[in-house]
Design a protein around this motif. Structure first.
Motif, PDB file in Angstrom:
ATOM      1  N   UNK A   1       0.806  -1.216   0.000  1.00 21.84           N
ATOM      2  CA  UNK A   1       0.000   0.000   0.000  1.00 21.84           C
ATOM      3  C   UNK A   1       0.843   1.272   0.000  1.00 21.84           C
ATOM      4  N   UNK A   2       2.161   1.123   0.168  1.00 27.36           N
ATOM      5  CA  UNK A   2       3.059   2.272   0.104  1.00 27.36           C
ATOM      6  C   UNK A   2       4.388   1.799  -0.478  1.00 27.36           C
ATOM      7  N   UNK A   3       5.063   2.725  -1.158  1.00 24.00           N
ATOM      8  CA  UNK A   3       6.360   2.418  -1.766  1.00 24.00           C
ATOM      9  C   UNK A   3       7.088   3.743  -1.956  1.00 24.00           C
ATOM     10  N   UNK A   4       8.400   3.760  -1.797  1.00 21.44           N
ATOM     11  CA  UNK A   4       9.122   5.026  -1.944  1.00 21.44           C
ATOM     12  C   UNK A   4       8.798   5.729  -3.269  1.00 21.44           C
ATOM     13  N   UNK A   5       8.658   7.038  -3.182  1.00 22.12           N
ATOM     14  CA  UNK A   5       8.385   7.865  -4.360  1.00 22.12           C
ATOM     15  C   UNK A   5       8.976   9.237  -4.110  1.00 22.12           C
ATOM     16  N   UNK A   6       8.840  10.138  -5.056  1.00 20.45           N
ATOM     17  CA  UNK A   6       9.499  11.437  -4.906  1.00 20.45           C
ATOM     18  C   UNK A   6       8.916  12.284  -3.774  1.00 20.45           C
ATOM     19  N   UNK A   7       7.716  11.982  -3.315  1.00 20.38           N
ATOM     20  CA  UNK A   7       7.109  12.721  -2.215  1.00 20.38           C
ATOM     21  C   UNK A   7       7.348  12.051  -0.861  1.00 20.38           C
ATOM     22  N   UNK A   8       7.549  10.752  -0.884  1.00 17.07           N
ATOM     23  CA  UNK A   8       7.762   9.965   0.341  1.00 17.07           C
ATOM     24  C   UNK A   8       8.965   9.048   0.105  1.00 17.07           C
ATOM     25  N   UNK A   9      10.136   9.642   0.094  1.00 16.16           N
ATOM     26  CA  UNK A   9      11.353   8.917  -0.300  1.00 16.16           C
ATOM     27  C   UNK A   9      11.750   7.818   0.677  1.00 16.16           C
ATOM     28  N   UNK A  10      11.368   7.946   1.922  1.00 12.89           N
ATOM     29  CA  UNK A  10      11.822   6.996   2.934  1.00 12.89           C
ATOM     30  C   UNK A  10      10.733   6.030   3.399  1.00 12.89           C
ATOM     31  N   UNK A  11       9.588   6.040   2.745  1.00  7.60           N
ATOM     32  CA  UNK A  11       8.491   5.179   3.184  1.00  7.60           C
ATOM     33  C   UNK A  11       8.715   3.737   2.727  1.00  7.60           C
ATOM     34  N   UNK A  12       8.669   2.812   3.656  1.00  7.25           N
ATOM     35  CA  UNK A  12       8.830   1.375   3.395  1.00  7.25           C
ATOM     36  C   UNK A  12      10.055   1.055   2.526  1.00  7.25           C
ATOM     37  N   UNK A  13      11.160   1.692   2.816  1.00  9.88           N
ATOM     38  CA  UNK A  13      12.399   1.451   2.067  1.00  9.88           C
ATOM     39  C   UNK A  13      12.826  -0.008   2.219  1.00  9.88           C
ATOM     40  N   UNK A  14      12.531  -0.623   3.357  1.00 12.43           N
ATOM     41  CA  UNK A  14      12.895  -2.029   3.545  1.00 12.43           C
ATOM     42  C   UNK A  14      12.149  -2.924   2.561  1.00 12.43           C
TER      43      UNK A  14
ATOM     44  N   UNK B   1       3.896 -15.443 -11.847  1.00 14.31           N
ATOM     45  CA  UNK B   1       3.885 -16.786 -11.260  1.00 14.31           C
ATOM     46  C   UNK B   1       3.369 -16.772  -9.831  1.00 14.31           C
ATOM     47  N   UNK B   2       3.563 -15.661  -9.138  1.00 16.59           N
ATOM     48  CA  UNK B   2       3.222 -15.563  -7.723  1.00 16.59           C
ATOM     49  C   UNK B   2       2.929 -14.105  -7.359  1.00 16.59           C
ATOM     50  N   UNK B   3       2.114 -13.942  -6.324  1.00 20.17           N
ATOM     51  CA  UNK B   3       1.854 -12.610  -5.756  1.00 20.17           C
ATOM     52  C   UNK B   3       2.448 -12.598  -4.350  1.00 20.17           C
ATOM     53  N   UNK B   4       3.229 -11.573  -4.082  1.00 21.44           N
ATOM     54  CA  UNK B   4       3.803 -11.380  -2.751  1.00 21.44           C
ATOM     55  C   UNK B   4       3.301 -10.040  -2.233  1.00 21.44           C
ATOM     56  N   UNK B   5       2.895  -9.980  -0.984  1.00 21.98           N
ATOM     57  CA  UNK B   5       2.367  -8.729  -0.452  1.00 21.98           C
ATOM     58  C   UNK B   5       2.982  -8.394   0.897  1.00 21.98           C
ATOM     59  N   UNK B   6       2.919  -7.121   1.202  1.00 21.67           N
ATOM     60  CA  UNK B   6       3.405  -6.672   2.494  1.00 21.67           C
ATOM     61  C   UNK B   6       2.267  -6.155   3.352  1.00 21.67           C
TER      62      UNK B   6
END
Length: 182
Positions: free
Chosen positions: A14-27, A117-122
């Protein structure tokens, strides 16, 4: 399915790093990069709730990023209407938000003819439930990482509802013993 046999993977978050939220869910990004560095064709799908995070409207539907080893990650950001997962005057919109989140992914996969082949989610909601639903719909294995520190997302969706929804997952990766017990 062995990692060496895995060729194409969709990652739902539901979140991933982008230019507005550079540090969100970096892991999560670093994990995805490692999948790609293992020669897995990775497509990240990050539905954006346009009414909750309107700045994300400025992000393109499709983008690519390169790992530190030069592998390409495809990123899609379909838009949807989200209502959150917190009670609003004794009404909990978590199920509606999760349905809209899931439908935005399903429509994108069909429209763009994304092969996997597969779906992986966080995380459990909305991504884990979406992965379980989509795995069943597309008849593909689906997995979820469970790393929440609290039961808040389970509580908002309802323990029984979450348990029922996650039955369609092929597996759950718990990041701790506490998460495994949850």
């Amino acid at each position: 399915m062995e990692l060496t046999k895995l060729k194409k993977m969709i990652v739902v978050t539901n979140k991933y790093p982008n230019k507005y939220e550079k540090n969100i869910l970096v892991f999560v990004q670093q994990l995805i990069w490692e999948f790609a560095n293992q020669n897995i064709d990775v497509t990240v799908i990050v539905p954006s709730p346009i009414n909750i995070r309107p700045k994300l409207l400025r992000l393109p539907l499709y983008a690519e990023e390169k790992t530190d080893s030069g592998k390409t990650i495809k990123i899609y950001r379909p838009k949807y209407i989200g209502y959150g997962q917190y009670n609003i005057l004794s009404f909990n919109p978590a199920k509606i938000t999760t349905r809209n989140f899931t439908n935005s992914i399903k429509k994108l996969i069909i429209k763009k003819n994304i092969k996997f082949d597969v779906i992986y989610s966080h995380f459990i909601t909305p991504a884990g439930i979406a992965a379980a639903r989509l795995g069943k719909y597309f008849n593909k294995p689906s997995f979820m990482a469970h790393g929440e520190a609290t039961t808040m997302t389970i509580d908002h969706f309802g323990k029984e509802n979450v348990s029922e929804e996650l039955q369609n997952l092929s597996g759950i990766i718990a990041v701790s013993t506490d998460n495994k017990n949850m």
